[in-house]
Design an enzyme around this catalytic site. Sequence first.
Site, mmCIF file in Angstrom:
data_model
loop_
_atom_site.group_PDB
_atom_site.id
_atom_site.type_symbol
_atom_site.label_atom_id
_atom_site.label_comp_id
_atom_site.label_asym_id
_atom_site.label_seq_id
_atom_site.Cartn_x
_atom_site.Cartn_y
_atom_site.Cartn_z
ATOM 1 C CE1 TYR A 173 -6.006 -0.240 -0.412
ATOM 2 C CE2 TYR A 173 -3.855 -0.507 -1.425
ATOM 3 C CZ TYR A 173 -4.713 -0.720 -0.364
ATOM 4 O OH TYR A 173 -4.280 -1.408 0.731
ATOM 5 C CE LYS A 219 -2.652 -4.624 8.278
ATOM 6 N NZ LYS A 219 -2.754 -4.704 6.803
ATOM 7 C CB THR A 275 -0.947 -0.018 1.220
ATOM 8 O OG1 THR A 275 -1.795 -1.164 1.097
ATOM 9 C CG2 THR A 275 -1.827 1.213 1.289
ATOM 10 C CD GLU A 326 -5.681 -24.688 29.028
ATOM 11 O OE1 GLU A 326 -6.751 -25.214 28.703
ATOM 12 O OE2 GLU A 326 -5.408 -23.506 28.742
ATOM 13 C CB THR A 332 0.885 -3.341 6.438
ATOM 14 O OG1 THR A 332 -0.422 -3.426 5.871
ATOM 15 C CG2 THR A 332 1.447 -1.957 6.241
ATOM 16 C CG ASP A 333 -2.211 -7.398 4.175
ATOM 17 O OD1 ASP A 333 -2.519 -6.526 5.021
ATOM 18 O OD2 ASP A 333 -2.886 -7.612 3.147
ATOM 19 C CB SER A 335 3.051 -7.940 1.465
ATOM 20 O OG SER A 335 2.018 -7.897 2.416
ATOM 21 C CD GLN A 336 -1.911 -9.376 -1.405
ATOM 22 O OE1 GLN A 336 -1.679 -8.668 -0.432
ATOM 23 N NE2 GLN A 336 -2.098 -8.898 -2.610
HETATM 24 C C1 SIN Z 1 -0.135 -5.475 1.255
HETATM 25 O O1 SIN Z 1 0.203 -6.057 2.284
HETATM 26 O O2 SIN Z 1 0.572 -5.488 0.238
HETATM 27 C C2 SIN Z 1 -1.436 -4.759 1.165
HETATM 28 C C3 SIN Z 1 -1.830 -4.093 2.438
HETATM 29 C C4 SIN Z 1 -0.881 -3.046 2.883
HETATM 30 O O3 SIN Z 1 0.207 -2.828 2.409
HETATM 31 O O4 SIN Z 1 -1.290 -2.348 3.867
#
Ligand code: SIN
Length: 328
Positions: free
Chosen positions: A27, A166, A14, A284, A93-94, A60-61
């Site tokens: 986006y 995250k 992003t 446990e 961020t993912d 990033s997925q």
């Molecule tokens: C990604 O992880 O590429 C999409 C989401 C992000 O960057 O916040």
Amino acid sequence: MAFPKLLVLGTGGTIAGAARSATGKSYGAGEVAIDAIVSEVARLGLDVELVAKTIARIGSQDIGWDQWDALHREIAAAQGDDSIAGIIVTHGTDTAEETAYLLDLTLAAGKPVVLVGAMRPTDAVGSDGMRNFANAVQVARDDRAAHRGVMVVMGDAVFAAPDVRKAATSNINAFRGFPRGPIALATPSSIDWFAPPHREGSSARFAWPEALPRVAILTAGAGMDAKPVEALLGIGCKGIVIAGMGQGNAPRVVLDALADAVRSGVPVVRSTRVDEGLVDRNVEVDDDANGFVASRALGPAKARMLLMMLIASGITDQERIQANFDRP
Ligand code: SIN
């Protein structure tokens, strides 16, 4: 006076996203080239020389072996280049926690390596990318950032790779650290470090492998049966991380199937689907009897990365795997 030189490796996400609408409600990640982002940063007057290189332009997925292998190679070379003061990786961020932790496990600790991302695309109202990038520049050029391993800079905070995760889907303060919170606060004009460098030793903990094995995360759910475990073994998983309930628990039939997996030579790590907290041995679940490993402070995503590295390094016995989880 020559400004410090930083290498900027672009992978997409992003922070390189374009919405073409102020709300940014839909986006494409990775649409903006890293050179364009770096030119924009150059206008901020941060007294730094930025050298940009594209590794990928993806969300990033979709990150995986090819991008990790390229990142590791480029960063290791930059760490050996006296003309480069620090390294910044722009990243979605993912999966930032996975890439940061994998690199932290396999790179020397001396020179600052900083992953940075954004929750809002470049052209959305209130975009956080430029500020996060400016903060990342401050960290990557700071002598006090050395010997802290790989860090993630998001939302005016700096997190160490073993801690970061995250924790929110869209809030700009989406990142948390566990068991430590942030190790520093960073703004474009200041950095406050909370403690001395934490990384043990300066050499890499693991050699970079030739490949990573298939390791799956299985999330436990009420009423589930053993079929998902059998399916994972059926597709050749070399290790399983259970994102368990509470302190890493699962229905009896699932635990029994996982114990069978261990007996067939597939290591099993018990982590938790809960946001935060330790998973300790034999609380446990009888780890000694079942041959399980407790993930301690690592959540499922990072537990999977560590288990992949251990198996790739030939470490497959419960005792040595546990010793590595005891020291994330
Ligand atoms: C990604 O992880 O590429 C999409 C989401 C992000 O960057 O916040």
